[in-house]
Design a protein around this motif. Structure first.
Motif, short mmCIF file in Angstrom:
data_model
loop_
_atom_site.label_atom_id
_atom_site.label_comp_id
_atom_site.label_asym_id
_atom_site.label_seq_id
_atom_site.Cartn_x
_atom_site.Cartn_y
_atom_site.Cartn_z
N GLN A 147 24.14 -80.71 -36.81
CA GLN A 147 24.10 -81.91 -37.63
C GLN A 147 24.35 -83.17 -36.80
O GLN A 147 23.68 -84.19 -36.97
CB GLN A 147 25.15 -81.81 -38.75
CG GLN A 147 24.80 -80.78 -39.81
CD GLN A 147 25.95 -80.56 -40.78
OE1 GLN A 147 27.11 -80.79 -40.47
NE2 GLN A 147 25.63 -80.09 -41.98
N ARG A 148 25.32 -83.09 -35.90
CA ARG A 148 25.63 -84.24 -35.05
C ARG A 148 24.43 -84.60 -34.18
O ARG A 148 24.07 -85.78 -34.06
CB ARG A 148 26.85 -83.93 -34.17
CG ARG A 148 27.27 -85.09 -33.27
CD ARG A 148 28.60 -84.85 -32.60
NE ARG A 148 28.61 -83.64 -31.80
CZ ARG A 148 29.24 -82.52 -32.14
NH1 ARG A 148 29.90 -82.44 -33.29
NH2 ARG A 148 29.20 -81.45 -31.38
N HIS A 149 23.80 -83.62 -33.59
CA HIS A 149 22.63 -83.88 -32.73
C HIS A 149 21.46 -84.42 -33.55
O HIS A 149 20.74 -85.32 -33.11
CB HIS A 149 22.22 -82.60 -32.00
CG HIS A 149 23.22 -82.16 -30.99
ND1 HIS A 149 23.36 -80.83 -30.61
CD2 HIS A 149 24.16 -82.84 -30.29
CE1 HIS A 149 24.32 -80.73 -29.71
NE2 HIS A 149 24.83 -81.93 -29.51
N ALA A 150 21.26 -83.88 -34.76
CA ALA A 150 20.16 -84.35 -35.60
C ALA A 150 20.35 -85.81 -36.00
O ALA A 150 19.41 -86.61 -35.97
CB ALA A 150 20.04 -83.47 -36.85
N LEU A 151 21.59 -86.17 -36.37
CA LEU A 151 21.84 -87.54 -36.80
C LEU A 151 21.78 -88.52 -35.63
O LEU A 151 21.15 -89.59 -35.74
CB LEU A 151 23.20 -87.63 -37.48
CG LEU A 151 23.56 -89.00 -38.07
CD1 LEU A 151 22.54 -89.42 -39.13
CD2 LEU A 151 24.97 -88.99 -38.67
N THR A 152 22.40 -88.18 -34.51
CA THR A 152 22.38 -89.10 -33.36
C THR A 152 20.97 -89.23 -32.79
O THR A 152 20.57 -90.32 -32.36
CB THR A 152 23.35 -88.63 -32.27
OG1 THR A 152 23.07 -87.26 -31.92
CG2 THR A 152 24.79 -88.73 -32.74
N ARG A 153 20.19 -88.15 -32.82
CA ARG A 153 18.81 -88.23 -32.34
C ARG A 153 17.99 -89.14 -33.26
O ARG A 153 17.18 -89.95 -32.78
CB ARG A 153 18.20 -86.83 -32.29
CG ARG A 153 16.78 -86.81 -31.72
CD ARG A 153 16.30 -85.39 -31.47
NE ARG A 153 16.35 -84.56 -32.65
CZ ARG A 153 17.21 -83.56 -32.83
NH1 ARG A 153 18.09 -83.26 -31.89
NH2 ARG A 153 17.20 -82.84 -33.95
N HIS A 154 18.22 -89.02 -34.55
CA HIS A 154 17.47 -89.85 -35.51
C HIS A 154 17.77 -91.33 -35.31
O HIS A 154 16.85 -92.16 -35.23
CB HIS A 154 17.82 -89.44 -36.94
CG HIS A 154 17.30 -90.38 -37.98
ND1 HIS A 154 15.98 -90.41 -38.36
CD2 HIS A 154 17.93 -91.35 -38.72
CE1 HIS A 154 15.81 -91.34 -39.28
NE2 HIS A 154 16.96 -91.93 -39.52
N VAL A 155 19.06 -91.70 -35.25
CA VAL A 155 19.39 -93.13 -35.12
C VAL A 155 19.00 -93.67 -33.75
O VAL A 155 18.67 -94.85 -33.61
CB VAL A 155 20.89 -93.38 -35.38
CG1 VAL A 155 21.23 -93.05 -36.84
CG2 VAL A 155 21.78 -92.60 -34.42
#
Length: 410
Positions: A147-155
């Motif tokens: 989840q952390r990687h998905a969110l940071t990658r998105h932003v």
């Protein structure tokens, strides 16, 4: 005990109690004060007969009379504990939390001379309360690595695209269109920096942003950051300023964001509000105080696509976003990133989940002592919050021991 104290209406004591428990100048701020005020109001309504079953008339002997301290005894608090634990659907720990607010007020009333005994803490009064399961409501979500990687990658992708769109505009672009592109880049860069800070620093969101209920928590400013040293000064939960670490993943988003914003002074908030209504009022008020006439203010604002950009040029410092604002941002970003979230309370990646997720990483990698220092908590507290990690490790040890014993020929 003076008869005057016994005949005092219950709510006459509330404001003094809340001032004693509040934070800031005059005890007017703080989350505890706000939550305690809410529960005291509910207790007063129940005591007066305004809450409860249809046949509930309150604690006063005379129906319709305002309840006073003379009406309080341990039976009253027992009935209130039973009322809280009724069929309203409250969780066990929530009932315990609500009762503790009333119990704390009762103890204060004893010290102040309103009551002769701490009735709320007597065993018979607390007997109807459900057992506390040890879990804090809403404080169990932890961002997983995925989840952390998905969110940071998105932003990160969103901010890169917005900045590139702004910096590659043709020279003959209309000024207002260029301002709109800069505003979009600023907003995306702010959101990226906020997500990275929440994801990797483990700083409490209340230490990072503005809390409307606590004037001391005005949100971090650029003067509080030392990006080169990898540190940030925050007002900790323990009511004092302290340095928090800025790990490597956070540095680049902050530097890029600062370069794009180019704040007029170091006292600008790192994470200012982008709320148009707030900024419009702030700009009008500040320009009027500087002697600008209403017509001139209208013309000045018309030169800008957004009031935030005018505020930057005129050094009209906006407030930081609030903790609730951060939750709204994360709700929006979690939905846009299409992150899979399975949690009974939150359908988005909540701010505290970033801190808790980082705690999981630190405990597993370096143990409880290092994690406690990074999280600004006692080692005892960290061991309690992350006890499932130790339980899992001990389970692995037990499994290994069983396999070794079972492999020995009998």
């Amino acid at each position: 005990m003076p008869d005057r104290a016994l005949s005092t209406p219950l709510d006459d004591s509330f404001e003094r109690y809340l001032q004693d428990k509040g934070k800031g100048r005059g005890g007017g701020g703080g989350n505890y004060r706000r939550n305690a005020a809410r529960e005291l109001e509910r207790f007063a309504e129940w005591a007066a007969g305004d809450r409860g079953a249809d046949d509930w008339t309150g604690i006063a002997d005379d129906v319709g009379r305002e309840p006073t301290f003379d009406d309080l005894d341990e039976r009253v608090f027992r009935e209130y504990a039973r009322h809280l634990g009724g069929d309203r659907g409250l969780k066990q720990n929530t009932v315990q939390t609500y009762y503790r607010y009333i119990s704390a007020w009762c103890g204060w009333c004893v010290n102040e001379g309103y009551l002769e005994a701490h009735y709320a803490q007597r065993a018979s009064a607390m007997a109807p309360l459900p057992e506390d399961d040890g879990r804090k409501p809403g404080d169990q979500q932890a961002w997983t690595s995925e989840q952390r990687h998905a969110l940071t990658r998105h932003v990160d992708e969103r901010a890169r695209d917005a900045v590139e769109a702004y910096t590659t505009l043709p020279e003959d672009t209309d000024p207002l269109d260029k301002q709109r592109a800069r505003y979009a880049a600023l907003k995306a860069a702010r959101d990226r920096a906020l997500v990275f800070v929440l994801a990797y620093t483990a700083v409490r969101v209340g230490e990072l942003l503005r809390d409307p209920n606590d004037p001391r928590r005005r949100g971090v400013r650029w003067e509080d950051l030392s990006v080169d040293d990898g540190s940030m000064d925050v007002y900790r939960k323990k009511q004092q300023w302290d340095a928090a670490s800025l790990p490597d993943p956070v540095i680049s988003p902050l530097r890029s964001y600062r370069q794009l914003m180019d704040p007029p002074t170091e006292r600008w908030p790192v994470f200012p509000t982008f709320d148009q209504r707030t900024l419009a009022g702030l700009v009008r008020e500040n320009l009027a105080e500087r002697g600008e006439r209403p017509e001139a203010i209208i013309e000045r604002r018309a030169e800008y696509a957004r009031d935030l950009l005018l505020a930057l040029d005129e050094d009209i410092r906006p407030p930081s976003i609030t903790t609730d604002g951060a939750r709204s941002i994360l709700q929006r970003l979690s939905e846009a990133a299409e992150i899979d979230i399975d949690h009974p309370k939150h359908d988005y990646l909540a701010p505290h989940g970033g801190r808790r997720g980082m705690g999981e990483v630190l405990v597993r990698a370096f143990g409880y002592t290092v994690a406690a220092r990074y999280l600004d908590n006692s080692e005892e507290m960290v061991r309690e919050r992350y006890s499932h990690i130790e339980a899992g490790e001990l389970g692995d040890v037990a499994t290994e021991a069983l396999e070794e014993i079972d492999s020995v020929p009998q």
